[in-house]
Design a protein around this motif. Structure first.
Motif, PDB file in Angstrom:
ATOM      1  N   PRO A  21      15.500   0.443   6.243  1.00 61.87           N
ATOM      2  CA  PRO A  21      15.463   0.117   4.812  1.00 61.87           C
ATOM      3  C   PRO A  21      14.042  -0.222   4.397  1.00 61.87           C
ATOM      4  O   PRO A  21      13.270  -0.773   5.178  1.00 61.87           O
ATOM      5  CB  PRO A  21      16.397  -1.103   4.710  1.00 61.87           C
ATOM      6  N   PRO A  22      13.671   0.086   3.161  1.00 60.78           N
ATOM      7  CA  PRO A  22      12.297  -0.176   2.714  1.00 60.78           C
ATOM      8  C   PRO A  22      12.024  -1.677   2.693  1.00 60.78           C
ATOM      9  O   PRO A  22      12.920  -2.477   2.429  1.00 60.78           O
ATOM     10  CB  PRO A  22      12.263   0.425   1.307  1.00 60.78           C
ATOM     11  N   PRO A  23      10.759  -2.094   2.965  1.00 55.05           N
ATOM     12  CA  PRO A  23      10.436  -3.522   3.066  1.00 55.05           C
ATOM     13  C   PRO A  23      10.149  -4.157   1.713  1.00 55.05           C
ATOM     14  O   PRO A  23       9.283  -5.011   1.602  1.00 55.05           O
ATOM     15  CB  PRO A  23       9.176  -3.498   3.941  1.00 55.05           C
ATOM     16  N   PHE A  24      10.854  -3.738   0.675  1.00 51.18           N
ATOM     17  CA  PHE A  24      10.601  -4.284  -0.653  1.00 51.18           C
ATOM     18  C   PHE A  24      11.847  -4.153  -1.517  1.00 51.18           C
ATOM     19  O   PHE A  24      12.706  -3.313  -1.267  1.00 51.18           O
ATOM     20  CB  PHE A  24       9.426  -3.566  -1.320  1.00 51.18           C
ATOM     21  N   ALA A  25      11.921  -5.025  -2.532  1.00 53.97           N
ATOM     22  CA  ALA A  25      13.005  -4.939  -3.506  1.00 53.97           C
ATOM     23  C   ALA A  25      12.506  -4.182  -4.728  1.00 53.97           C
ATOM     24  O   ALA A  25      11.330  -4.249  -5.076  1.00 53.97           O
ATOM     25  CB  ALA A  25      13.462  -6.344  -3.898  1.00 53.97           C
ATOM     26  N   VAL A  26      13.406  -3.449  -5.366  1.00 56.72           N
ATOM     27  CA  VAL A  26      13.039  -2.631  -6.512  1.00 56.72           C
ATOM     28  C   VAL A  26      13.694  -3.195  -7.769  1.00 56.72           C
ATOM     29  O   VAL A  26      14.899  -3.444  -7.797  1.00 56.72           O
ATOM     30  CB  VAL A  26      13.474  -1.163  -6.317  1.00 56.72           C
ATOM     31  N   ASN A  27      12.872  -3.395  -8.792  1.00 55.14           N
ATOM     32  CA  ASN A  27      13.387  -3.809 -10.094  1.00 55.14           C
ATOM     33  C   ASN A  27      13.499  -2.575 -10.988  1.00 55.14           C
ATOM     34  O   ASN A  27      12.483  -1.959 -11.325  1.00 55.14           O
ATOM     35  CB  ASN A  27      12.432  -4.822 -10.734  1.00 55.14           C
ATOM     36  N   THR A  79      -6.685  19.145   1.388  1.00 53.86           N
ATOM     37  CA  THR A  79      -6.030  18.010   0.747  1.00 53.86           C
ATOM     38  C   THR A  79      -4.815  17.587   1.562  1.00 53.86           C
ATOM     39  O   THR A  79      -4.120  18.428   2.135  1.00 53.86           O
ATOM     40  CB  THR A  79      -5.591  18.358  -0.683  1.00 53.86           C
ATOM     41  N   LYS A  80      -4.584  16.296   1.613  1.00 57.72           N
ATOM     42  CA  LYS A  80      -3.449  15.743   2.343  1.00 57.72           C
ATOM     43  C   LYS A  80      -2.387  15.276   1.356  1.00 57.72           C
ATOM     44  O   LYS A  80      -2.699  14.769   0.282  1.00 57.72           O
ATOM     45  CB  LYS A  80      -3.905  14.551   3.189  1.00 57.72           C
ATOM     46  N   SER A  81      -1.144  15.445   1.731  1.00 55.78           N
ATOM     47  CA  SER A  81      -0.061  14.922   0.893  1.00 55.78           C
ATOM     48  C   SER A  81       0.052  13.418   1.105  1.00 55.78           C
ATOM     49  O   SER A  81      -0.421  12.865   2.109  1.00 55.78           O
ATOM     50  CB  SER A  81       1.264  15.597   1.260  1.00 55.78           C
ATOM     51  N   LEU A  82       0.700  12.735   0.170  1.00 54.81           N
ATOM     52  CA  LEU A  82       0.891  11.302   0.314  1.00 54.81           C
ATOM     53  C   LEU A  82       1.745  10.999   1.537  1.00 54.81           C
ATOM     54  O   LEU A  82       1.508  10.006   2.238  1.00 54.81           O
ATOM     55  CB  LEU A  82       1.544  10.726  -0.948  1.00 54.81           C
ATOM     56  N   GLY A  93       2.016   4.661   9.620  1.00 56.86           N
ATOM     57  CA  GLY A  93       3.130   4.939  10.524  1.00 56.86           C
ATOM     58  C   GLY A  93       4.459   4.958   9.808  1.00 56.86           C
ATOM     59  O   GLY A  93       5.511   4.746  10.410  1.00 56.86           O
ATOM     60  N   VAL A  94       4.419   5.213   8.489  1.00 58.64           N
ATOM     61  CA  VAL A  94       5.631   5.235   7.664  1.00 58.64           C
ATOM     62  C   VAL A  94       5.974   6.676   7.325  1.00 58.64           C
ATOM     63  O   VAL A  94       5.113   7.439   6.899  1.00 58.64           O
ATOM     64  CB  VAL A  94       5.419   4.428   6.365  1.00 58.64           C
ATOM     65  N   TYR A 102       4.664   1.699  -4.008  1.00 59.17           N
ATOM     66  CA  TYR A 102       4.517   0.530  -3.130  1.00 59.17           C
ATOM     67  C   TYR A 102       3.511   0.782  -2.012  1.00 59.17           C
ATOM     68  O   TYR A 102       2.644  -0.065  -1.732  1.00 59.17           O
ATOM     69  CB  TYR A 102       5.884   0.162  -2.535  1.00 59.17           C
ATOM     70  N   TYR A 103       3.604   1.928  -1.358  1.00 60.92           N
ATOM     71  CA  TYR A 103       2.749   2.160  -0.184  1.00 60.92           C
ATOM     72  C   TYR A 103       1.295   2.424  -0.564  1.00 60.92           C
ATOM     73  O   TYR A 103       0.413   2.365   0.303  1.00 60.92           O
ATOM     74  CB  TYR A 103       3.322   3.289   0.667  1.00 60.92           C
ATOM     75  N   LEU A 104       1.022   2.691  -1.837  1.00 61.50           N
ATOM     76  CA  LEU A 104      -0.375   2.778  -2.265  1.00 61.50           C
ATOM     77  C   LEU A 104      -1.072   1.432  -2.071  1.00 61.50           C
ATOM     78  O   LEU A 104      -2.254   1.371  -1.705  1.00 61.50           O
ATOM     79  CB  LEU A 104      -0.463   3.206  -3.730  1.00 61.50           C
ATOM     80  N   LEU A 105      -0.346   0.342  -2.317  1.00 56.99           N
ATOM     81  CA  LEU A 105      -0.911  -0.997  -2.121  1.00 56.99           C
ATOM     82  C   LEU A 105      -1.170  -1.270  -0.645  1.00 56.99           C
ATOM     83  O   LEU A 105      -2.179  -1.883  -0.284  1.00 56.99           O
ATOM     84  CB  LEU A 105       0.020  -2.056  -2.700  1.00 56.99           C
TER      85      LEU A 105
END
Length: 495
Positions: free
Chosen positions: A12-18, A174-177, A186-187, A216-219
């Motif tokens: 599961p992702p390590p964050f909550a989504v609003n 160019t690389k994809s996200l 490592g995600v 989120y992962y940009l941060l």
């Protein structure tokens, strides 16, 4: 029975989504506005309904070209006092189809131009063009967005973390996200939902998590960049960096004391030294008619038009059908857009090849399809126009997710899958397994210099199977049994 490991289920992702989908009085929108006003770093992304090209021989007049309407805006905010990787990050998925855009225009415009807030994005200029057009269409001229500043593109951050000088021209590759997240964090980001219809409501939980992850992962990637800046002493933790851009000795002391202590100074220094800006010109806001479409209309072969009427339904019979001189064994070729389906087909014992080159031309795909008597599976509508060159050997897969694609292919081609077929092919190369299993000692010898067998398997009474083509070793572990249960369900096989 031959064994093939299945991928572990995603964590599961390590964050909550609003999810923000209400009017100005909704608590989610109020939380978003508070987070934006307090944010020091904001990551941005957007989603819109992908545009589909219709058949090239459609006689009806084409509508005037328009930018896609942005359906979702993803925002991840980090405010004062949040640590690099330590503080709480607020993640929002804003439904622009339900939230009144008038309630968002002023806060977003202020955010985009606020000099003390660093904005992060991944190739965000196209997102900004579409976002500006969406607001202008809903609220009238002059209500778009013209600039985002200060801004930092995660593509540039990636190359900096890989040792590239940010003052020099970036590599053409160019690389994809997804690739960047895999390499740096490592995600693993699944991109199965990238081309889903973001205008359909309600959104699935998978769509919400996918969209939020992109912001989120940009941060998290920025945190790595910040840590490297601090560790290497490349900027001064004050509002005025030195002329040569390097920290004095106290930079190391500040780095060891944590991001909270000197975040403002480091962020200011990063903005001064590394920031970019996105400026939309008048030409950026004008929709260009597609030259590709015009060329297609002019060069369309009349013979192709006659023989292909744009149908995406399977006509049959397949080339392996005995009535067509085949041997009765289904064989497919999956193009690069659906290589994941190829692995799923192999897991249920079906011969599923992939193109021999990474970027094959349509003629190459059709040649391989014809010579090997396969059916080409694709999600590329453009390939269907070549179907007249390989009669009954091209099928467009309609489903987006791999499980659904597998079920669709099984149903369309009436494939008979038995339990004995499960895990009978190499998922790596499509090869068959040896007839007799290997002992542990034989497997260890076969794996030398090629594959590592986990030591935890040494005390277990397991059989090992080897691919006859690529020599990859497989065994019946937990992942294997989980995969068998999954494919029993997908293929409607009674255990």
């Amino acid at each position: 029975m031959a064994a093939a490991p299945a991928p572990a289920p995603p964590l599961p992702p390590p964050f909550a989504v609003n999810v923000v989908n209400g009017r100005g009085s909704s608590p989610e929108l109020a939380l978003l506005l508070r987070s934006l006003s307090a944010a020091r770093v904001v990551a941005l992304d957007a989603e819109w309904k992908p545009r589909r090209r219709g058949p090239g021989n459609d006689p009806s007049p084409a509508p005037p070209p328009q930018f896609p309407t942005v359906a979702l805006l993803q925002i991840a905010c980090r405010g004062d006092g949040d640590g690099a990787g330590e503080g709480v990050t607020d993640v929002f998925v804003v439904d622009l189809l339900s939230v009144p855009l008038a309630d968002l225009w002023t806060p977003l415009r202020e955010l985009f131009e606020k000099p003390e807030v660093l904005k992060l994005g991944f190739r965000f200029k196209q997102d900004l063009v579409y976002l500006s057009a969406t607001f202008a269409a809903a609220l009238g001229c002059g209500t778009g967005f013209e600039r985002v500043e200060p801004f930092l593109d995660i593509t540039n951050v990636y190359y900096y973390l890989k040792g590239h000088d940010m003052q020099k021209r970036l590599p053409r590759e160019t690389k994809s996200l997804a690739t960047i997240c895999e390499e740096l964090l490592g995600v693993s980001l699944s991109k199965e939902l990238q081309c889903s219809d973001w205008s359909c409501r309600p959104l699935t939980e998978g769509q919400i998590q996918y969209a939020a992850s992109d912001a989120y992962y940009l941060l998290d990637i920025f945190d790595l960049f910040l840590q490297k800046i601090i560790t290497e002493g490349k900027c001064l933790p004050t509002n005025k960096p030195t002329l040569d851009g390097h920290c004095p000795s106290r930079g190391t002391e500040c780095a060891s004391s944590g991001y909270d202590t000197c975040s403002d100074g480091y962020l200011t220094s990063i903005v001064v030294k590394y920031h970019e800006k996105i400026l939309l010109t008048e030409s950026d806001t004008k929709v260009r008619s597609s030259r590709w479409k015009e060329k297609q209309k002019l060069s369309t072969n009349a013979k192709c038009k006659e023989k292909f009427e744009g149908s995406t339904e399977w006509q049959g019979p397949p080339p392996w059908d005995p009535s067509a001189g085949g041997d009765g064994c289904p064989k497919f070729l999956c193009d690069v857009m659906i290589e994941g389906l190829a692995k799923h087909l192999r897991c249920v014992g079906i011969d599923a090849a992939i193109p021999s080159s990474r970027k094959p031309e349509p003629r190459e795909l059709l040649n391989q399809t014809y010579k090997e008597r396969r059916v080409l599976l694709t999600r590329d509508v453009k390939l269907l126009k070549y179907q007249y060159l390989a009669s009954n050997q091209v099928y467009r897969v309609k489903s987006l997710l791999k499980h659904d694609q597998l079920a669709e292919v099984i149903d369309t081609f009436q494939l008979k899958i038995s339990e004995d077929q499960l895990m009978s092919r190499c998922t790596k190369c499509n090869g068959r397994f040896i007839q007799k299993p290997l002992t542990l000692d034989e497997a260890i010898e076969a794996s030398k210099g090629f594959q590592i067998i986990p030591s935890c398997l040494f005390n277990r009474n397991l059989e090992f199977w080897k691919c006859t083509d690529c020599n990859q070793l497989y065994w019946e572990g937990t992942q294997y049994h989980n995969a068998v249960q999954k494919f029993l369900s997908v293929c409607n096989i009674s255990a």
